[in-house]
Write a protein that holds these residues in place. Structure first.
Motif, PDB file in Angstrom:
ATOM      1  N   LEU A 119       0.833  -1.191   0.000  1.00 23.32           N
ATOM      2  CA  LEU A 119       0.000   0.000   0.000  1.00 23.32           C
ATOM      3  C   LEU A 119       0.872   1.248   0.000  1.00 23.32           C
ATOM      4  N   VAL A 120       0.432   2.278  -0.722  1.00 24.63           N
ATOM      5  CA  VAL A 120       1.103   3.576  -0.641  1.00 24.63           C
ATOM      6  C   VAL A 120       0.070   4.660  -0.387  1.00 24.63           C
ATOM      7  N   HIS A 121       0.513   5.688   0.319  1.00 24.89           N
ATOM      8  CA  HIS A 121      -0.280   6.903   0.455  1.00 24.89           C
ATOM      9  C   HIS A 121       0.254   7.901  -0.547  1.00 24.89           C
ATOM     10  N   LEU A 122      -0.595   8.302  -1.456  1.00 30.30           N
ATOM     11  CA  LEU A 122      -0.258   9.310  -2.451  1.00 30.30           C
ATOM     12  C   LEU A 122      -0.627  10.660  -1.853  1.00 30.30           C
ATOM     13  N   LYS A 123       0.368  11.331  -1.321  1.00 24.10           N
ATOM     14  CA  LYS A 123       0.189  12.631  -0.671  1.00 24.10           C
ATOM     15  C   LYS A 123       1.168  13.606  -1.292  1.00 24.10           C
ATOM     16  N   ASP A 124       0.691  14.780  -1.635  1.00 22.70           N
ATOM     17  CA  ASP A 124       1.573  15.799  -2.180  1.00 22.70           C
ATOM     18  C   ASP A 124       2.026  16.714  -1.048  1.00 22.70           C
ATOM     19  N   VAL A 125       3.220  17.272  -1.197  1.00 20.42           N
ATOM     20  CA  VAL A 125       3.777  18.183  -0.196  1.00 20.42           C
ATOM     21  C   VAL A 125       4.426  19.375  -0.898  1.00 20.42           C
ATOM     22  N   THR A 126       4.530  20.477  -0.148  1.00 18.81           N
ATOM     23  CA  THR A 126       5.234  21.651  -0.657  1.00 18.81           C
ATOM     24  C   THR A 126       6.737  21.400  -0.568  1.00 18.81           C
ATOM     25  N   ALA A 127       7.521  22.320  -1.100  1.00 18.39           N
ATOM     26  CA  ALA A 127       8.984  22.217  -0.993  1.00 18.39           C
ATOM     27  C   ALA A 127       9.434  22.245   0.461  1.00 18.39           C
ATOM     28  N   ASP A 128       8.612  22.809   1.337  1.00 21.00           N
ATOM     29  CA  ASP A 128       8.920  22.844   2.769  1.00 21.00           C
ATOM     30  C   ASP A 128       8.407  21.615   3.507  1.00 21.00           C
ATOM     31  N   GLY A 129       7.794  20.670   2.776  1.00 18.56           N
ATOM     32  CA  GLY A 129       7.334  19.429   3.388  1.00 18.56           C
ATOM     33  C   GLY A 129       5.955  19.477   4.004  1.00 18.56           C
ATOM     34  N   GLU A 130       5.188  20.502   3.698  1.00 24.35           N
ATOM     35  CA  GLU A 130       3.833  20.614   4.236  1.00 24.35           C
ATOM     36  C   GLU A 130       2.831  19.969   3.281  1.00 24.35           C
ATOM     37  N   PRO A 131       1.876  19.172   3.799  1.00 25.34           N
ATOM     38  CA  PRO A 131       0.855  18.586   2.936  1.00 25.34           C
ATOM     39  C   PRO A 131       0.058  19.666   2.203  1.00 25.34           C
ATOM     40  N   ILE A 132      -0.248  19.379   0.946  1.00 24.64           N
ATOM     41  CA  ILE A 132      -0.972  20.312   0.081  1.00 24.64           C
ATOM     42  C   ILE A 132      -1.848  19.484  -0.854  1.00 24.64           C
ATOM     43  N   ASP A 133      -2.831  20.137  -1.461  1.00 22.69           N
ATOM     44  CA  ASP A 133      -3.699  19.418  -2.392  1.00 22.69           C
ATOM     45  C   ASP A 133      -2.879  18.750  -3.496  1.00 22.69           C
ATOM     46  N   LEU A 134      -3.310  17.568  -3.870  1.00 21.63           N
ATOM     47  CA  LEU A 134      -2.631  16.779  -4.889  1.00 21.63           C
ATOM     48  C   LEU A 134      -2.462  17.600  -6.167  1.00 21.63           C
ATOM     49  N   GLY A 135      -1.243  17.561  -6.711  1.00 18.79           N
ATOM     50  CA  GLY A 135      -0.952  18.283  -7.940  1.00 18.79           C
ATOM     51  C   GLY A 135      -0.414  19.672  -7.726  1.00 18.79           C
ATOM     52  N   ASN A 136      -0.448  20.166  -6.497  1.00 24.37           N
ATOM     53  CA  ASN A 136       0.024  21.516  -6.202  1.00 24.37           C
ATOM     54  C   ASN A 136       1.383  21.532  -5.511  1.00 24.37           C
ATOM     55  N   GLY A 137       1.973  20.374  -5.328  1.00 25.38           N
ATOM     56  CA  GLY A 137       3.236  20.295  -4.605  1.00 25.38           C
ATOM     57  C   GLY A 137       4.373  19.791  -5.475  1.00 25.38           C
ATOM     58  N   VAL A 138       5.359  19.179  -4.834  1.00 25.14           N
ATOM     59  CA  VAL A 138       6.588  18.769  -5.514  1.00 25.14           C
ATOM     60  C   VAL A 138       6.656  17.271  -5.826  1.00 25.14           C
ATOM     61  N   LEU A 139       5.633  16.517  -5.449  1.00 25.19           N
ATOM     62  CA  LEU A 139       5.640  15.082  -5.718  1.00 25.19           C
ATOM     63  C   LEU A 139       5.413  14.828  -7.207  1.00 25.19           C
ATOM     64  N   ASP A 140       6.263  14.003  -7.802  1.00 23.95           N
ATOM     65  CA  ASP A 140       6.119  13.628  -9.210  1.00 23.95           C
ATOM     66  C   ASP A 140       5.062  12.523  -9.280  1.00 23.95           C
ATOM     67  N   ILE A 141       3.820  12.933  -9.391  1.00 22.72           N
ATOM     68  CA  ILE A 141       2.701  12.000  -9.303  1.00 22.72           C
ATOM     69  C   ILE A 141       2.746  10.919 -10.379  1.00 22.72           C
ATOM     70  N   PRO A 142       2.918  11.258 -11.664  1.00 20.98           N
ATOM     71  CA  PRO A 142       2.931  10.195 -12.678  1.00 20.98           C
ATOM     72  C   PRO A 142       4.050   9.174 -12.447  1.00 20.98           C
ATOM     73  N   SER A 143       5.231   9.655 -12.095  1.00 23.49           N
ATOM     74  CA  SER A 143       6.351   8.726 -11.876  1.00 23.49           C
ATOM     75  C   SER A 143       6.138   7.873 -10.639  1.00 23.49           C
ATOM     76  N   CYS A 144       5.529   8.444  -9.608  1.00 22.16           N
ATOM     77  CA  CYS A 144       5.234   7.667  -8.402  1.00 22.16           C
ATOM     78  C   CYS A 144       4.211   6.572  -8.699  1.00 22.16           C
ATOM     79  N   ILE A 145       3.186   6.916  -9.451  1.00 21.81           N
ATOM     80  CA  ILE A 145       2.170   5.920  -9.805  1.00 21.81           C
ATOM     81  C   ILE A 145       2.785   4.813 -10.656  1.00 21.81           C
ATOM     82  N   GLU A 146       3.609   5.202 -11.619  1.00 20.48           N
ATOM     83  CA  GLU A 146       4.271   4.205 -12.468  1.00 20.48           C
ATOM     84  C   GLU A 146       5.174   3.290 -11.630  1.00 20.48           C
ATOM     85  N   ALA A 147       5.958   3.863 -10.724  1.00 18.12           N
ATOM     86  CA  ALA A 147       6.843   3.063  -9.871  1.00 18.12           C
ATOM     87  C   ALA A 147       6.039   2.139  -8.955  1.00 18.12           C
ATOM     88  N   ALA A 148       4.920   2.642  -8.435  1.00 20.86           N
ATOM     89  CA  ALA A 148       4.069   1.814  -7.578  1.00 20.86           C
ATOM     90  C   ALA A 148       3.511   0.633  -8.370  1.00 20.86           C
TER      91      ALA A 148
END
Length: 184
Positions: A119-148
């Motif tokens: 299981l993974v939690h897909l959570k986006d974060v700001t550059a300062d590490g604060e949770p933020i709405d998905l797609g608005n942060g620094v997490l590479d969502i497509p690459s994370c999904i592909e790797a998962a």
């Protein structure tokens, strides 16, 4: 309760048609040095064995504090030491956002420990590490999904710790994941 009454925990899970128990948090003291991490790994292994006897598996959910370097180890993080020391019966519910907030590469973690991460939690974060709405942060969502997917992860779970508007945050996450270039 898992330690005191594993059968009761397993019965509650089975009543919900669930066979996975997640330890959601252990404090920083469990990761300060090799002895603490080894003790934590042993404890989780015993819990996993107790639950396994009742048809459930055990996962540990990380935050950012597991990615410190224990005081008496080399460059290895406490998370690495935990996964490598814990019995194979202990799995991980990898929180991608907390890993990123800790300066880790979540994609690397998925490829390195994928066989232990159902299981993974897909959570986006700001550059300062604060949770933020998905797609608005620094997490590479497509690459994370592909790797998962490559790692054989069973479930990718959206998470946002403190959304201002939970329903709007869910709608936003759904929209982000529906974008072909995002979700692939």
């Amino acid at each position: 309760m898992i330690e005191r009454e594993p059968e009761r925990v397993a019965d509650a899970c089975h009543a919900l048609d669930c066979a996975t128990v997640v330890v959601p948090y252990l404090d920083e003291s469990r990761f300060v040095d090799r002895a603490a991490v080894t003790e934590t790994a042993t404890r989780l292994g015993l819990l996993a064995d107790a639950l396994d006897e009742h048809g459930c598996r055990l996962l540990y959910h990380n935050h950012d504090h597991e990615f410190v370097t224990p005081t008496d180890t080399d460059a290895q993080t406490a998370f690495d030491l935990l996964v490598e020391t814990a019995d194979d019966s202990v799995g991980v519910e990898l929180d991608l956002g907390w890993a990123k907030a800790a300066g880790q590469d979540p994609i690397d973690l998925l490829y390195r420990y994928g066989d232990r991460i159902p299981l993974v939690h897909l959570k986006d974060v700001t550059a300062d590490g604060e949770p933020i709405d998905l797609g608005n942060g620094v997490l590479d969502i497509p690459s994370c999904i592909e790797a998962a997917r490559d790692a054989g992860v069973e479930w990718i779970l959206f998470e946002h710790d403190q959304p201002e508007d939970p329903l709007a945050s869910l709608a936003n996450a759904d929209a982000v994941l529906q974008e072909p270039h995002r979700a692939r």
